[in-house]
Enzyme design. Structure first.
Site, PDB file in Angstrom:
ATOM      1  N   CYS A 116       0.798  -1.222   0.000  1.00  0.00           N
ATOM      2  CA  CYS A 116       0.000   0.000   0.000  1.00  0.00           C
ATOM      3  C   CYS A 116       0.833   1.276   0.000  1.00  0.00           C
ATOM      4  CB  CYS A 116      -0.955   0.008   1.197  1.00  0.00           C
ATOM      5  SG  CYS A 116      -2.273  -1.221   1.080  1.00  0.00           S
ATOM      6  N   HIS A 256      -3.361   7.425   3.064  1.00  0.00           N
ATOM      7  CA  HIS A 256      -3.778   6.151   2.489  1.00  0.00           C
ATOM      8  C   HIS A 256      -5.138   5.766   3.047  1.00  0.00           C
ATOM      9  CE1 HIS A 256      -3.854   2.109   1.066  1.00  0.00           C
ATOM     10  NE2 HIS A 256      -3.680   1.574   2.263  1.00  0.00           N
ATOM     11  N   ASN A 286     -10.281   0.435   0.064  1.00  0.00           N
ATOM     12  CA  ASN A 286      -8.820   0.472  -0.041  1.00  0.00           C
ATOM     13  C   ASN A 286      -8.410  -0.035  -1.416  1.00  0.00           C
ATOM     14  OD1 ASN A 286      -6.069   0.204   0.169  1.00  0.00           O
ATOM     15  ND2 ASN A 286      -6.078  -0.986   2.063  1.00  0.00           N
TER      16      ASN A 286
END
Length: 331
Positions: A116, A256, A286
Site C-alpha cells: 500500500c 492512504h 482500499n
C-alpha cells in the site's frame, strides 16, 4: 540557477463502473452495513468485473484521463513508473505494456512494489529522476485490481478492498513548488501479518496451494491496525516537525485509505480538523496503490498553488512513510 524540485503538474484517475455495496456483501459473508461502516468507514467499493482485464486496464484508463486533461502528447513522457501490488503477470512488467498502450514510445518504464506504500515510494523515486535534470516528464501511476486476490468468502478482507487507478505527472520546477521532504520506512517484522502466502519463489503455485486458498490476501487485522495507527501518525508528525509545519500551515492531509479510524488517528496527532483531511474511503474502499492519486484527482479542484500537502501511507512488509509536497498549480 535555482535548485530543481519535482512538482506534480497533472492528475488523472479511473474507477470501474460496478459498485459493490455493503448491502451486497451481507448476502455473501456474515457481516452487515453498520458493522463495516463503523469499523472501516467504507460504504461501497468499485470492482473490475471483466475477467479479461487486469491492473493494466485500470492504469491505462487513468493515464489516458491525465493525458486528455493536460492535452499532453504521450511521446513527450520520458519515464513511466507503475506502482502496484497486482501486476498483470509475473516477469513481463505491467508498466511496459501500459507505456506502449498509451503511446509513450520514448519512455522507459518499470514496476515498483511496496504494497500500500507503492505510490508513496514511487513519488520519491519519480522526484529523484526529475531532480537529476535528465528527465522532464515522469508519469507515476498507481493501480491495483485487488478483487483478483481477494477471497469473497473471507469477511476480514473482502469488505476492505476495491479496484482503481490513478496517475500523476511530475515535472521540473524552479520556483520552490513540488516535493520538499520525505521520511520513508520499512520493517520486516510485518512479513507474516499481511501477505499472499503462495505464488512466489518461497511457495510456488500448485494444486495444493490453490485448494488451500493460499493465493488470496491474508491479513492479521489487529496487528496491522495497531502498527498502522502508530506509524502513520508518527511519520506525519515527524515530517511536520522537521519542516516547521504547524497545523495551520498544513492545508491538506493526503492519507492512504485503509481504514477511517487510522486516518482519524493520524489527523488527531497532526491536530488537523476534518476539513483538511482528504477522504474517499466511503466510496472506493482500499484501492492499495491507487488511493493517493485517486484522492488528488477527487480534490484537484480544491487545491491551490502553494498549498502544503502531507502524504502518509502504510502497507504490508511493513512499509510506511510520509512526504511533504507543495502544490504547484491552480486547477
Amino acid at each position: 540557477m535555482n535548485n530543481i524540485t519535482a512538482a506534480i503538474t497533472a492528475v488523472g484517475s479511473y474507477v470501474p463502473d460496478f459498485v459493490l455495496t455493503n448491502k451486497m456483501l451481507e448476502s455473501m459473508v456474515d457481516t452487515n452495513d453498520e458493522w463495516i461502516t463503523s469499523r472501516t468507514g467504507i460504504k461501497e467499493r468499485r470492482i473490475l468485473k471483466d475477467k479479461d482485464k487486469g491492473t493494466s486496464y485500470l492504469a491505462i484508463q487513468a493515464a489516458k484521463d491525465l493525458l486528455q486533461k493536460r492535452d499532453l502528447d504521450p511521446k513527450e513522457i520520458d519515464m513511466v513508473i507503475m506502482a502496484t501490488a497486482t501486476p498483470d503477470m509475473p516477469v513481463a512488467i505491467t508498466s511496459a505494456y501500459v507505456a506502449t498502450e498509451i503511446g509513450a514510445v520514448n519512455a522507459f518504464s518499470y514496476d515498483l512494489v511496496a504494497a500500500c506504500s507503492s505510490f508513496l515510494f514511487g513519488m520519491s523515486t519519480a522526484a529523484r529522476y526529475i531532480e537529476s535534470g535528465k528527465y522532464k516528464k515522469v508519469l507515476l501511476i498507481g493501480a491495483d485490481k485487488m478483487s483478483s486476490i481477494i477471497d469473497y468468502e473471507d469477511r476480514t478482507t473482502c469488505i476492505i478492498f476495491g479496484d482503481g487507478g490513478g496517475a500523476v505527472l511530475f515535472e521540473p520546477n524552479q520556483d520552490g513548488f513540488g516535493l520538499q521532504d520525505e521520511y520513508l520506512r520499512t520493517d520486516g517484522i510485518g512479513r507474516q501479518s499481511l501477505k499472499i502466502e503462495a505464488g512466489g519463489s518461497l511457495l510456488p503455485a500448485s494444486s495444493e496451494t490453490v485448494t488451500k486458498k493460499q493465493h488470496y490476501v491474508f491479513q492479521d487485522g489487529q496487528t496491522v491496525f495497531k502498527f498502522a495507527v502508530s506509524n502513520m501518525a508518527d511519520v506525519s508528525e515527524k515530517i511536520m516537525q522537521r519542516n516547521g509545519l504547524s497545523n495551520d500551515l498544513v492545508h491538506w492531509l493526503v492519507p492512504h485509505q485503509a481504514n477511517k479510524r487510522i486516518i482519524d488517528a493520524t489527523a488527531r496527532r497532526m491536530k488537523l480538523n476534518e476539513q483538511k483531511v482528504m477522504m474517499n474511503i466511503d466510496r472506493y474502499g482500499n484501492t492499495t496503490s491507487a488511493t493517493l492519486p485517486l484522492l488528488l484527482n477527487d480534490y484537484e479542484k480544491q487545491l491551490k498553488k502553494g498549498d502544503n500537502l502531507v502524504f502518509a501511507s502504510f502497507g504490508g512488509g511493513f512499509t510506511w512513510g510520509s512526504i511533504y509536497l507543495k502544490w504547484a498549480y491552480n486547477s
